[in-house]
Design a protein around this motif. Structure first.
Motif, PDB file in Angstrom:
ATOM      1  N   LEU A   1       0.814  -1.217   0.000  1.00  0.00           N
ATOM      2  CA  LEU A   1       0.000   0.000   0.000  1.00  0.00           C
ATOM      3  C   LEU A   1       0.852   1.274   0.000  1.00  0.00           C
ATOM      4  N   GLN A   2       2.157   1.131   0.081  1.00  0.00           N
ATOM      5  CA  GLN A   2       2.999   2.308   0.265  1.00  0.00           C
ATOM      6  C   GLN A   2       3.131   3.134  -1.019  1.00  0.00           C
ATOM      7  N   VAL A   3       3.403   4.420  -0.811  1.00  0.00           N
ATOM      8  CA  VAL A   3       3.656   5.343  -1.915  1.00  0.00           C
ATOM      9  C   VAL A   3       5.022   5.977  -1.655  1.00  0.00           C
ATOM     10  N   LYS A   4       6.022   5.569  -2.409  1.00  0.00           N
ATOM     11  CA  LYS A   4       7.376   6.087  -2.176  1.00  0.00           C
ATOM     12  C   LYS A   4       7.557   7.491  -2.742  1.00  0.00           C
ATOM     13  N   ASP A   5       6.895   7.765  -3.847  1.00  0.00           N
ATOM     14  CA  ASP A   5       7.001   9.077  -4.474  1.00  0.00           C
ATOM     15  C   ASP A   5       5.649   9.765  -4.390  1.00  0.00           C
ATOM     16  N   LEU A   6       5.482  10.623  -3.380  1.00  0.00           N
ATOM     17  CA  LEU A   6       4.192  11.273  -3.172  1.00  0.00           C
ATOM     18  C   LEU A   6       3.829  12.240  -4.290  1.00  0.00           C
ATOM     19  N   SER A   7       4.796  12.649  -5.080  1.00  0.00           N
ATOM     20  CA  SER A   7       4.492  13.570  -6.179  1.00  0.00           C
ATOM     21  C   SER A   7       3.603  12.924  -7.235  1.00  0.00           C
ATOM     22  N   THR A   8       3.491  11.593  -7.198  1.00  0.00           N
ATOM     23  CA  THR A   8       2.647  10.901  -8.168  1.00  0.00           C
ATOM     24  C   THR A   8       1.172  10.977  -7.807  1.00  0.00           C
ATOM     25  N   VAL A   9       0.879  11.327  -6.549  1.00  0.00           N
ATOM     26  CA  VAL A   9      -0.534  11.388  -6.132  1.00  0.00           C
ATOM     27  C   VAL A   9      -0.884  12.706  -5.444  1.00  0.00           C
ATOM     28  N   THR A  10       0.055  13.659  -5.403  1.00  0.00           N
ATOM     29  CA  THR A  10      -0.200  14.962  -4.789  1.00  0.00           C
ATOM     30  C   THR A  10       0.315  16.056  -5.718  1.00  0.00           C
ATOM     31  N   ASP A  11      -0.013  17.303  -5.389  1.00  0.00           N
ATOM     32  CA  ASP A  11       0.560  18.442  -6.107  1.00  0.00           C
ATOM     33  C   ASP A  11       0.862  19.553  -5.112  1.00  0.00           C
ATOM     34  N   GLU A  12       1.219  20.732  -5.603  1.00  0.00           N
ATOM     35  CA  GLU A  12       1.615  21.828  -4.719  1.00  0.00           C
ATOM     36  C   GLU A  12       0.465  22.353  -3.870  1.00  0.00           C
ATOM     37  N   ASN A  13      -0.770  21.981  -4.196  1.00  0.00           N
ATOM     38  CA  ASN A  13      -1.930  22.449  -3.431  1.00  0.00           C
ATOM     39  C   ASN A  13      -2.381  21.466  -2.353  1.00  0.00           C
ATOM     40  N   THR A  14      -1.799  20.294  -2.332  1.00  0.00           N
ATOM     41  CA  THR A  14      -2.190  19.282  -1.346  1.00  0.00           C
ATOM     42  C   THR A  14      -1.850  19.773   0.056  1.00  0.00           C
ATOM     43  N   ARG A  15      -2.822  19.703   0.931  1.00  0.00           N
ATOM     44  CA  ARG A  15      -2.608  20.094   2.324  1.00  0.00           C
ATOM     45  C   ARG A  15      -2.607  18.844   3.201  1.00  0.00           C
ATOM     46  N   TRP A  16      -1.781  18.899   4.222  1.00  0.00           N
ATOM     47  CA  TRP A  16      -1.631  17.759   5.128  1.00  0.00           C
ATOM     48  C   TRP A  16      -2.152  18.139   6.506  1.00  0.00           C
ATOM     49  N   LYS A  17      -3.155  17.391   6.983  1.00  0.00           N
ATOM     50  CA  LYS A  17      -3.742  17.627   8.298  1.00  0.00           C
ATOM     51  C   LYS A  17      -3.023  16.753   9.327  1.00  0.00           C
ATOM     52  N   LEU A  18      -2.359  17.412  10.240  1.00  0.00           N
ATOM     53  CA  LEU A  18      -1.539  16.716  11.241  1.00  0.00           C
ATOM     54  C   LEU A  18      -2.281  16.591  12.563  1.00  0.00           C
ATOM     55  N   ASP A  19      -2.491  15.357  13.020  1.00  0.00           N
ATOM     56  CA  ASP A  19      -3.019  15.110  14.364  1.00  0.00           C
ATOM     57  C   ASP A  19      -1.864  15.325  15.336  1.00  0.00           C
ATOM     58  N   ALA A  20      -1.801  16.538  15.902  1.00  0.00           N
ATOM     59  CA  ALA A  20      -0.613  16.964  16.651  1.00  0.00           C
ATOM     60  C   ALA A  20      -0.770  16.879  18.163  1.00  0.00           C
ATOM     61  N   ASP A  21      -1.847  16.289  18.659  1.00  0.00           N
ATOM     62  CA  ASP A  21      -2.034  16.215  20.109  1.00  0.00           C
ATOM     63  C   ASP A  21      -0.831  15.607  20.802  1.00  0.00           C
ATOM     64  N   GLY A  22      -0.374  14.468  20.290  1.00  0.00           N
ATOM     65  CA  GLY A  22       0.748  13.784  20.917  1.00  0.00           C
ATOM     66  C   GLY A  22       2.046  14.553  20.800  1.00  0.00           C
ATOM     67  N   ILE A  23       2.254  15.205  19.677  1.00  0.00           N
ATOM     68  CA  ILE A  23       3.482  15.968  19.460  1.00  0.00           C
ATOM     69  C   ILE A  23       3.577  17.127  20.443  1.00  0.00           C
ATOM     70  N   VAL A  24       2.484  17.878  20.578  1.00  0.00           N
ATOM     71  CA  VAL A  24       2.477  19.037  21.474  1.00  0.00           C
ATOM     72  C   VAL A  24       2.612  18.586  22.924  1.00  0.00           C
ATOM     73  N   TYR A  25       1.900  17.524  23.281  1.00  0.00           N
ATOM     74  CA  TYR A  25       1.959  17.013  24.657  1.00  0.00           C
ATOM     75  C   TYR A  25       3.379  16.556  24.998  1.00  0.00           C
ATOM     76  N   LYS A  26       3.994  15.804  24.094  1.00  0.00           N
ATOM     77  CA  LYS A  26       5.337  15.290  24.360  1.00  0.00           C
ATOM     78  C   LYS A  26       6.352  16.418  24.460  1.00  0.00           C
ATOM     79  N   ALA A  27       6.218  17.433  23.600  1.00  0.00           N
ATOM     80  CA  ALA A  27       7.149  18.556  23.641  1.00  0.00           C
ATOM     81  C   ALA A  27       7.065  19.268  24.979  1.00  0.00           C
TER      82      ALA A  27
END
Length: 512
Positions: free
Chosen positions: A39-65
């Motif tokens: 299921l992996q995608v090694k080259d994300l440029s094949t399925v995304t473009d410059e407008n693709t936005r990434w939604k980050l579930d950051a609860d754990g990152i902020v808590y750990k920091a």
């Protein structure tokens, strides 16, 4: 307007110099994902473009920091003397087991007391209070926490060659807490001290990094899933994802999306410490394309892994989620429903269509819970429901919503795939089968025993005193055989199996 990710260098942080390590040159990890490489995608440029936005579930990152910037310790108070002292933690105070460790503070203190002929201390003689303090002055600690968050973002940008990361955080309870589950959703989580800098760091994320809050009543997991599903729909139409999801929670494997898992190896002795566990993104299709992948891996024990519909069904009905504290089968303590990871793998591994997968779990539940479910939920309310309704409760717990008004439930899913649910619908109208005395056969049983008694008295037992020893032994064997046969006969007809209609009280005899 959403932010474009910007770098944040250590020199901007104001943190103490000794806490900042020299940055190593970046080298992208090109290795395959060990889990579901198909299921992996090694080259994300094949399925995304410059407008693709990434939604980050950051609860754990902020808590750990925030938590990284403080030390936890305990204050132990002697109830009798009022004396207080500080230790690193419970392990240092008494050890980790139920008994007092000889090498702990309490163990050593008791050795000293026994040498002085004093009564040894018990754990109950002390009060323990958890405390926390920052590792450095607050402003420096806060700036260092910012560095940790930005370093995480930088690592994601470099490893996956992405931009346009939107930080999403959540708070409070969600709708799952109000569902009538046996155990409270996430009820196993102990109350711990929130990191000192957590509130301030979350505010910084919202105000300075254009963060997004998950709507009230939903978890952050749900919120990012909404965008993930939008991205999938856009991909189906245009072959480009408008949104992708960055998350570490295993729940994210169930819905279709473009997914980056940011989990990293930990452990001081781990040679891979700091490396990404899954260095490539996944493209998880919906059930119209695939019912999901399955795998059985071995760590300390065998663990079932899956994606798509198979993972959703496994979490909802087969193996539960220990982190979120729910298991539809094991939570029913008064039912025999043992089912583990290996059994889940065996049940779903060879199922090729969504209908086959759903039918498999329906058929399983029709055998494990054939007469509905009676239980008391975590709020103390009693329930007597059919098996399908019980299954729907746990489906709603495991299912990650795809929009703010997603009305999907298990009833609709079964109907959409034309699954046979007849054995789990309305199956709680009658009680489970139980045995009662068969009054209709009482006269037959009484007469049969009279006949046996008369036969023995007039036959084998009539002249046993005058017979030879061997004749007596043969007679006893014959009597024993006759009695055993009749006991077996009477057992078969003296009881019958019935069920009671819970509404009318009518007793229904179970055939066969």
């Amino acid at each position: 307007m959403k932010f474009e990710d910007k770098g944040f260098t250590p020199s901007q942080s104001g943190a103490r110099e000794e806490n900042i390590q020299e940055e190593k040159p970046f080298e992208r990890d090109e290795s395959d994902n060990k889990l579901f490489p198909q299921l992996q995608v090694k080259d994300l440029s094949t399925v995304t473009d410059e407008n693709t936005r990434w939604k980050l579930d950051a609860d754990g990152i902020v808590y750990k920091a925030a938590s990284t910037m403080e030390n936890l310790y305990i204050v132990v108070k002697n109830k009798e003397t009022g004396e207080e002292f500080e230790l690193k933690g419970v392990e240092e105070f008494k050890g980790l087991g139920k008994t007092i460790s000889e090498n702990s503070w309490l163990g050593v203190e008791n050795i000293k007391r026994e040498a002085k002929k004093l009564e040894p201390y018990k754990i109950e003689d002390f009060e323990i209070e958890q405390k926390q303090r920052l590792k450095m002055e607050e402003d420096k600690a806060f700036k260092q926490a910012q560095v940790l968050v930005n370093t995480k973002l930088k690592g994601l940008r470099e490893q996956f060659n992405i931009n346009n990361i939107d930080i999403c955080i959540g708070s409070g309870e969600c709708f799952r807490n109000s569902l009538p589950t046996v155990e409270p959703y996430k009820g196993n989580r102990k109350e711990t001290l929130r990191p000192i800098l957590l509130k301030k760091l979350r505010e910084w994320v919202m105000n300075e990094r254009n963060g997004e809050y998950a709507p009230e009543g939903f978890e952050n997991d749900d919120y990012v899933e909404w965008f993930g599903y939008q991205g999938w729909l856009h991909y189906k139409k245009h072959k480009v994802f408008s949104y992708g999801v960055i998350a570490e929670d295993k729940d994210s494997f169930s819905n279709p999306k473009l997914l980056i898992n940011f989990g990293q190896h930990t452990g001081e002795d781990n040679p891979f410490k700091g490396d990404y566990k899954f260095p490539q993104a996944w493209l998880i299709p919906d059930s119209g394309v695939s019912s999901g992948e399955v795998d059985l891996i071995v760590k300390s024990k065998k663990e079932f892994k899956a994606s798509g519909l198979k993972w959703l069904l496994a979490q909802a009905f087969l193996i539960g989620d220990s982190a979120d504290h729910y298991n539809a089968l094991k939570d029913l303590k008064h039912y025999k429903t043992n089912f583990g990871d290996v059994a889940a793998y065996e049940l779903l591994a060879d199922k090729e269509t969504p209908k086959d997968c759903i039918q498999a779990v329906i058929d399983l539940y029709s055998k494990l819970l054939p007469y509905g479910v009676e239980y008391t939920d975590h709020k103390g309310e009693s329930h007597d429901i059919d098996t399908l309704t019980y299954m729907n409760i746990y489906f709603l717990v495991a299912y990650m919503t795809r929009s703010s008004n997603d009305q999907t439930d298990f009833f609709k899913l079964c109907k959409a795939f034309k699954v046979d649910t007849s054995k789990v619908e309305n199956n709680n109208l009658l009680t489970a089968p139980y045995e009662v005395f068969n009054i209709d056969e009482a006269e037959t049983i009484a007469h049969s025993w009279e006949d046996i008694a008369n036969k023995l008295l007039q036959g084998e037992l009539k002249s046993y005193k005058s017979g030879k020893k061997q004749d007596l032994v043969d007679a006893m064997d014959s009597i024993k055989e006759v009695l055993q046969e009749h006991v077996s006969f009477s057992k078969k007809i003296r009881v019958k199996t019935v069920q009671r209609n819970k509404q009318t009280g009518e007793i229904v005899e179970v055939e066969g």
